[in-house]
Each structure stands twice: as structure tokens, then as C-alpha cells.
Design an enzyme around this catalytic site. Structure first.
Site, PDB file in Angstrom:
ATOM      1  N   ASP A   1       1.448   2.723   3.485  1.00  0.00           N
ATOM      2  CA  ASP A   1       0.608   3.907   3.296  1.00  0.00           C
ATOM      3  C   ASP A   1       1.471   5.178   3.322  1.00  0.00           C
ATOM      4  OD1 ASP A   1      -1.682   5.302   2.719  1.00  0.00           O
ATOM      5  OD2 ASP A   1      -2.457   5.301   4.755  1.00  0.00           O
TER       6      ASP A   1
ATOM      7  N   HIS B   1       0.861  -1.207   0.000  1.00  0.00           N
ATOM      8  CA  HIS B   1       0.000   0.000   0.000  1.00  0.00           C
ATOM      9  C   HIS B   1       0.886   1.242   0.000  1.00  0.00           C
ATOM     10  CE1 HIS B   1      -3.834   2.170   1.324  1.00  0.00           C
ATOM     11  NE2 HIS B   1      -2.911   3.107   1.210  1.00  0.00           N
TER      12      HIS B   1
ATOM     13  N   HIS C   1     -10.495   1.340   2.023  1.00  0.00           N
ATOM     14  CA  HIS C   1     -10.270   2.358   3.045  1.00  0.00           C
ATOM     15  C   HIS C   1     -11.485   2.244   3.956  1.00  0.00           C
ATOM     16  CE1 HIS C   1      -8.663   6.273   4.603  1.00  0.00           C
ATOM     17  NE2 HIS C   1      -9.835   6.170   5.201  1.00  0.00           N
TER      18      HIS C   1
ATOM     19  N   HIS D   1      -4.475  -0.437   5.950  1.00  0.00           N
ATOM     20  CA  HIS D   1      -4.010   0.352   7.101  1.00  0.00           C
ATOM     21  C   HIS D   1      -4.928   0.202   8.320  1.00  0.00           C
ATOM     22  CE1 HIS D   1      -6.897   3.052   5.227  1.00  0.00           C
ATOM     23  NE2 HIS D   1      -6.058   3.434   4.289  1.00  0.00           N
TER      24      HIS D   1
ATOM     25  N   LYS E   1      -9.314  -0.103  -5.693  1.00  0.00           N
ATOM     26  CA  LYS E   1      -9.340   0.617  -4.418  1.00  0.00           C
ATOM     27  C   LYS E   1     -10.699   1.259  -4.171  1.00  0.00           C
ATOM     28  CE  LYS E   1      -7.920   2.375  -0.622  1.00  0.00           C
ATOM     29  NZ  LYS E   1      -6.709   3.018  -0.160  1.00  0.00           N
TER      30      LYS E   1
ATOM     31  N   HIS F   1       1.561   5.425  -1.745  1.00  0.00           N
ATOM     32  CA  HIS F   1       1.199   6.585  -2.569  1.00  0.00           C
ATOM     33  C   HIS F   1       2.466   7.146  -3.192  1.00  0.00           C
ATOM     34  CE1 HIS F   1      -2.912   6.835  -0.952  1.00  0.00           C
ATOM     35  NE2 HIS F   1      -2.356   6.320   0.124  1.00  0.00           N
TER      36      HIS F   1
END
Ligand code: DOR
Ligand code: ZN
Length: 346
Positions: free
Chosen positions: A245, A12, A135, A173, A98, A14
Site C-alpha cells: 500500500d 497492493h 478497502h 491492508h 478494486k 499506488h
């Protein structure tokens, strides 16, 4: 002391885009062989064509000689069609979809307004074996920010699981004992990722000596009781694996009146997990968590290369370049106990 393990993957991450991408990618590519790349760009990565173009930009931004595979994702919207899911599976480079509840976090405006609106896409994912990455936070304004994950786990997951029992889910997360319990007691189709900050910090870190915008992420840090449960799950359970994350934002977007959520952990990601596992005497389980359980769940081969960590303290810089801006990493200005032993300078 040295610790050698199979080269890990980050399930995971970004990476952003453009100059920001070029700034943060080397830290991840130095440590990890692969990473599941989040699609919450502006505009979001909602199609296979957009995922292909983003993948090409990531590969083009890799430092010379780096061997790194981005595992792409699609951003689920109320309008995602079953045909796009089929195309994603057929692409071979899109590995998951996602689910952002609309309004839950950074660039989630185009997210899902109600999971019942995306039934055709979920059915296609179940059929094609494409995992759904959640999420998992309820976004209703009347839900306390510290309860958002628990409420999502209680309200949304049971009917979602009932209606799509064959859908593979990753609760991303995880931050609470409630989410950890859900995953532990579910069947083999349900897994979770755990970040370094949720293993190392409880919510006191947000207010240590004053308000700390660089400890602000979503889901927000929780009580010590929850951190202890996450440590237990991460160090012992086969369906909890590494997902940093790592979520970079320029310094000025965090140190402001309404700061962005996200913690940038990439420059010491595996080192920070080593600290967390070491603190509970579980260093011998780090390789499982970081390098084995993730590929096993995703049905991908485990990596064959290795990395070595050395117990040798170093100090994380106060900030690092981020395109034309700067970025404050997790543990900025503080000592990191483990160092990556690859001949490069930190
Ligand atoms: O803290 C976060 N930052 N949580 C998210 O879910 C998104 C992420 C980001 O993209 O900045
Ligand atoms: Zn994220």
C-alpha cells in the site's frame, strides 16, 4: 548476514501518474517483479481501455533494463457493467477489481455507495474468477475511525460472502485482529494483504513526540494488540501476503491542515518486512509471505529470479524527489537494518 529469496511481488501498490509515476516506479521495480497497481487515479481507471493506457504509461516510465510487470486493476463504481468485467478478464492484463466504499479514502468519491448496488459486477467477477480487492472500512460518519474496519468486517462481509460464495476476495491492508480472524476462518477464496507499517507500528507512532502526518494512512494504525495479531497471521498463515500500500503524496499535501492519507514505503519495502519478520524470529517465513502465497492465490506462476538482502544498516533520506515536489518516505532520516544487495546505491 545475508538472506536470499525468490524475487517478491507487491500485491497492493499506488504508482500515481505522470512525473510522480516516473519518480516512484524505480524503487518498486528494483525490488519486485510484479505489482498489483491501484486504480484510484483522477479520473479513476474504470475501463479496460483506461487500464491498458495506464499500463502503457507505466511500462514507458520504467528505467532502462528493468524487468517489471504491472498487474492492472479496475476501479469498481455503482455503474460498472458485467460486460466490462468480462472484457477485463479477457484482456489478460487486468487481474482484479478494486472496491472503494465511496468516501473511504484518497480519490474514492466515485466508489461504491452500497455493495448491493454492484451485484451484476460481483456476479460477473465470481463467474470469471476475477478477484475483488476490498478497502474494508465502513464509512458511516457515526462509526469511530478506529472501528471502521471491524464494522465493515461484521456488517458487510457476511452477506457479501453468503450471496457470492465463489467470489475470490482480498481484504486489503488488514489492520485488526477482527479482519485477521475473518480471513483465517474463511475458506480458500478469501485472502489478505498486510503493509509494512501495520506490522512495524502501532497507533502510538501517530503521536510520537508530536503529531506525525507521515504516519497517517487509511486504515489508520491500530493498537499494539492488533499489530501482534497481524504479525502472527503474516508469519504463519498461507492466505496472508505482501501488499505494501505504498501511497506517495507530496510533502506539502501531508504537512498541512487537512493532510492526505498514505505512507510511502517503496524505497525500503522488502527491507522493512525483513525487519518485522526478524523481530519475531520468523525470517525463514519471509519468502513464503513475499514471494509464494500471493502468486498462489492469484493463480500466477511464482517468480524464478532471486534477490539478496544483507544485514547492513543505512539511513533513509529525509526526503526524495517526487515530480517537481518532494516526498517523505517511511522511516525518513532513520536507520533501516537491511540493505538490498544488487550493486546499486540506496
Ligand atoms: O492511506 C491510504 N492512501 N489509504 C488508501 O486507501 C489510499 C491511499 C492513497 O491512494 O493515497
Ligand atoms: Zn491502497
Amino acid at each position: 548476514m545475508r538472506l536470499t529469496l525468490t524475487r517478491p511481488d507487491d500485491w497492493h501498490l499506488h504508482l500515481r501518474d505522470g512525473a510522480a509515476l516516473a519518480s516512484v516506479l524505480p524503487a518498486t521495480a528494483r525490488r519486485f517483479a510484479r505489482a498489483v497497481v491501484m486504480p484510484n487515479l483522477k479520473p479513476p481507471v474504470t475501463t479496460v481501455a483506461a487500464a491498458r493506457a495506464y499500463r502503457d504509461r507505466i511500462l514507458a516510465a520504467l528505467p532502462r533494463g528493468a524487468v517489471f510487470t504491472p498487474l492492472m486493476t479496475l476501479y469498481l463504481t455503482d455503474r460498472t457493467e458485467a460486460a466490462e468485467i468480462a472484457a477485463a478478464k479477457a484482456s489478460g492484463f487486468v487481474h482484479a477489481v478494486k472496491f472503494y466504499p465511496a468516501g473511504a479514502t484518497t480519490n474514492s468519491e466515485n466508489g461504491v455507495t452500497d455493495w448491493r448496488h454492484v451485484r451484476p459486477a460481483l456476479a460477473a467477477m465470481e463467474q470469471h474468477g476475477l478477484p475483488l480487492l476490498l478497502h474494508g472500512e465502513a464509512t458511516d460518519a457515526d462509526v469511530d475511525v478506529f472501528d471502521r474496519e471491524r464494522v465493515f468486517v461484521e456488517r458487510t462481509l457476511p452477506p457479501l460472502r453468503r450471496d457470492f460464495p465463489g467470489l475470490r476476495l482480498v481484504l486489503e491492508h488488514v489492520t485488526t485482529a477482527d479482519a485477521a480472524d475473518f480471513v483465517r476462518t474463511a475458506d480458500a477464496n478469501v485472502a489478505a494483504t498486510v503493509t509494512p507499517q501495520h506490522l512495524l507500528w502501532n497507533r502510538n507512532e501517530l503521536f510520537r513526540g508530536g503529531v506525525r502526518p507521515h504516519a497517517w494512512c487509511l486504515p489508520v494504525l491500530k493498537r499494539e494488540r492488533h499489530r501482534q495479531e497481524l504479525l502472527k497471521a503474516a508469519t504463519t498463515h498461507p492466505r496472508f501476503f505482501l501488499g505494501t500500500d505504498s501511497a506517495p503524496h507530496p510533502r506539502h499535501s501531508k504537512e498541512t491542515t487537512c493532510g492526505c492519507a498514505g505512507i510511502y514505503s517503496a524505497p525500503a519495502a522488502i527491507e522493512l518486512y525483513a525487519e518485522a519478520f526478524e523481530a519475531v524470529g520468523a525470517l525463514d517465513r519471509l519468502e513464503e509471505f513475499a514471494s509464494q502465497r500471493g502468486p498462489d492465490f492469484y493463480g500466477l506462476p511464482r517468480n524464478t529470479q532471486q534477490i539478496t538482502l544483507r544485514q547492513q544498516p543505512w539511513t533513509m533520506p529525509a526526503e526524495v524527489p517526487f515530480g517537481e515536489h518532494t516526498l517523505v518516505p517511511m522511516r525518513a532520516g532513520e536507520v533501516i537494518r537491511w540493505r538490498l544487495d544488487d550493486g546499486q546505491q540506496n
